[in-house]
Design an enzyme around this catalytic site. Structure first.
Site, PDB file in Angstrom:
ATOM      1  N   LYS A 112       0.824  -1.212   0.000  1.00  0.00           N
ATOM      2  CA  LYS A 112       0.000   0.000   0.000  1.00  0.00           C
ATOM      3  C   LYS A 112       0.864   1.272   0.000  1.00  0.00           C
ATOM      4  CE  LYS A 112      -4.037  -2.206   0.748  1.00  0.00           C
ATOM      5  NZ  LYS A 112      -3.593  -3.609   0.698  1.00  0.00           N
TER       6      LYS A 112
HETATM    7  C1  LIG Z   1      -4.093  -4.716   0.198  1.00  0.00           C
HETATM    8  C2  LIG Z   1      -3.279  -5.953   0.178  1.00  0.00           C
HETATM    9  C3  LIG Z   1      -3.529  -6.975  -0.773  1.00  0.00           C
HETATM   10  C4  LIG Z   1      -4.672  -6.911  -1.775  1.00  0.00           C
HETATM   11  O1  LIG Z   1      -4.478  -5.933  -2.754  1.00  0.00           O
HETATM   12  P1  LIG Z   1      -5.716  -5.460  -3.665  1.00  0.00           P
HETATM   13  O2  LIG Z   1      -5.192  -4.298  -4.425  1.00  0.00           O
HETATM   14  O3  LIG Z   1      -6.801  -5.061  -2.699  1.00  0.00           O
HETATM   15  O4  LIG Z   1      -6.093  -6.598  -4.526  1.00  0.00           O
HETATM   16  C5  LIG Z   1      -2.692  -8.064  -0.783  1.00  0.00           C
HETATM   17  N1  LIG Z   1      -1.692  -8.199   0.121  1.00  0.00           N
HETATM   18  C6  LIG Z   1      -1.445  -7.248   1.041  1.00  0.00           C
HETATM   19  C7  LIG Z   1      -0.349  -7.472   2.025  1.00  0.00           C
HETATM   20  C8  LIG Z   1      -2.214  -6.085   1.104  1.00  0.00           C
HETATM   21  O5  LIG Z   1      -1.962  -5.163   2.042  1.00  0.00           O
END
Ligand SMILES: *Cc1c(COP(=O)(O)O)cnc(C)c1O
Length: 466
Positions: A112
């Site tokens: 993120k």
């Molecule tokens: C948010 C997240 C995901 C999922 O990503 P999306 O964009 O919602 O598909 C996968 N792994 C981790 C560690 C995340 O923080």
């Protein structure tokens, strides 16, 4: 560049407008009016660029008319300056033809940060230009809240209020939020579940007087700027492995479909991407859809990979819009039907064309644990419970001669219990967070009552503005 809504009932807007708005007023998601294209020579000319420069080149067309290229380069350089790896998104080989790209070298150890670090700076830039202030509110079960807090802390024109369910996030995840003591950050521990937190955020947005008074804004995964900021690392990996002169495939542990949608966007921009693999946990709506055109929402069950515990993948609407030939009316009808019945009837021809490009694999907790153990034994690589699901999907669907890159979305130290159960190893936090458990925490416990939460938001914002 102008942006249109997937539901067709909102006027076209500029990048700066959609950055601050998030969701379109007709309930749809914003999409670029046209896809920027790079020629093979243009891709080649990006090989070897530092990550921030590459990111600015790839994103510039999406922000044309709103953010000038020199400003964008500067913001990208700042956004990625505090990552703890000089390559920003290092690419490692773990097996013949199977690679891992680590997206967790930012301040909160999850992917993120890749988008949020830039978003914080874009918000600051646009708000300063417009002489405006906003209050960002969000609900989190873990990674999004801490990434937003890290990206927006100390920014003058923004207050940030994050709701988390009291006692239901991991200690690492909670402390990453509650130990940030800047005046513009408010953490609310809600006496309820993550769903309660989400409902409270929705209720605040639905309270028009409150929304306007507080100038509420959101940075959830439907914000197009987050998708845009996730495209460059796919380009970086592909160029490193020989693109545009060679194809590459990607495997992505998936929740809201934001990360893998960025890989698909890179393909639309001319990057030679062969195949895209979705990894799911027990909450496998996407895998059921990809394998059998069964898009039926089930109730969410908690898993070892909480950031993928979803019932509905919000960004899937964007893919649907494209595969419907940008027929916004058809898209709106499918989404409305889905909301009403919990089942989406995607026409078989549309499903077949999606199926030709995407595959899905779901692992339950037991399979996730044994996969962590196996990857570690075979390759000495410690993969967190999200990442390892991507690796498994990539291994299953790779084509001979086409490199497969699995996205590593979280640092193993974010999920130490799962790693220890699988391998006996307790992964240590990196130096920047080594003292996390000694830091002072600050948060306010609030009941699961909208009035109490609105009061807490108001007083948090007031304290920041004085
Ligand atoms: C948010 C997240 C995901 C999922 O990503 P999306 O964009 O919602 O598909 C996968 N792994 C981790 C560690 C995340 O923080």
């Amino acid at each position: 560049m102008k942006y249109v809504s997937t539901r067709g009932q909102a006027p076209a807007r500029s990048f700066s407008d959609i950055l601050l708005a998030g969701l379109a007023e007709d309930g749809g998601l914003f999409m670029p009016e046209a896809w920027p294209q790079f020629t093979a020579d243009e891709w080649r000319s990006m090989r070897g660029l530092p990550y921030a420069a590459l990111a600015a080149r790839v994103m510039a067309p999406f922000m044309a008319g709103s953010i000038n290229p020199a400003t964008l380069l500067h913001l990208c350089e700042e956004a990625y300056a505090n990552f703890d790896h000089s390559a920003i998104v290092p690419l490692l080989q773990i097996e013949d033809g199977l690679f891992v790209q680590e997206l967790f070298h930012g301040p909160t150890l999850a992917f993120k940060d890749m988008a949020m670090q830039l978003l914080g700076r874009l918000f600051d830039h646009v708000l300063t230009e417009r002489n405006e202030r906003v209050t960002i509110v969000g609900a989190t079960s873990g990674d999004t809240g801490s990434a937003a807090i890290e990206a927006f802390k100390g920014r003058e024109r923004l207050s940030v209020v994050i709701l988390h369910p009291e006692g239901r996030t991991s200690d690492v995840q909670r402390r990453q939020m509650t130990t940030v003591l800047d005046a513009n950050i408010t953490n609310l521990a809600v006496q309820g579940t993550f769903d309660d937190c989400q409902d409270l955020v929705k209720a605040m947005f639905a309270d028009t007087a409150f929304r306007e008074d507080m100038r509420l804004s959101a940075v959830n995964s439907i914000n197009w700027a987050r998708i845009a900021a996730q495209i460059p690392y796919y380009v970086y990996a592909a160029l490193s492995l020989g693109a545009p002169d060679r194809e590459v495939s990607f495997a992505v542990p998936t929740g809201n479909f934001g990360n893998i949608l960025a890989a698909w966007a890179a393909r639309k921009m001319g990057l030679p991407v062969r195949h895209l693999c979705v990894g799911s946990n027990r909450n496998d709506i996407l895998t059921r859809f990809l394998n059998a055109n069964d898009m039926t929402a089930h109730t969410v069950v908690p898993s070892l990979s909480p950031s993928m515990d979803i019932q509905v993948s919000s960004n899937f609407e964007r893919l649907l819009f494209e595969f419907l030939g940008r027929d916004a009316k058809a898209c709106a009808a499918l989404m409305t039907g889905f909301r009403q019945t919990g089942k989406m009837d995607v026409p078989d021809t549309v499903w077949a064309s999606i199926h030709g490009l995407f595959s899905g694999l779901a692992l339950d907790d037991e399979a996730t644990t044994s996969e962590i153990r196996e990857v570690h034994q075979k390759s000495q690589y410690l993969a967190d419970p999200h990442t390892v699901i991507g690796i498994a999907a990539g291994r299953k669907f790779r084509h001979p001669g086409v490199p497969m890159v699995a996205m590593a979305t979280a640092h193993p130290a974010k999920f130490p219990d799962a790693i220890r159960a699988a391998t006996g190893i307790f992964p240590a936090l990196p130096p920047s967070l080594a003292d996390l458990f000694d830091r002072e925490e600050r948060f306010r416990v609030v009941p699961n009552v909208i009035e109490a939460v609105e009061d807490a938001v108001r007083s948090g914002v007031l304290a920041n503005n004085h």
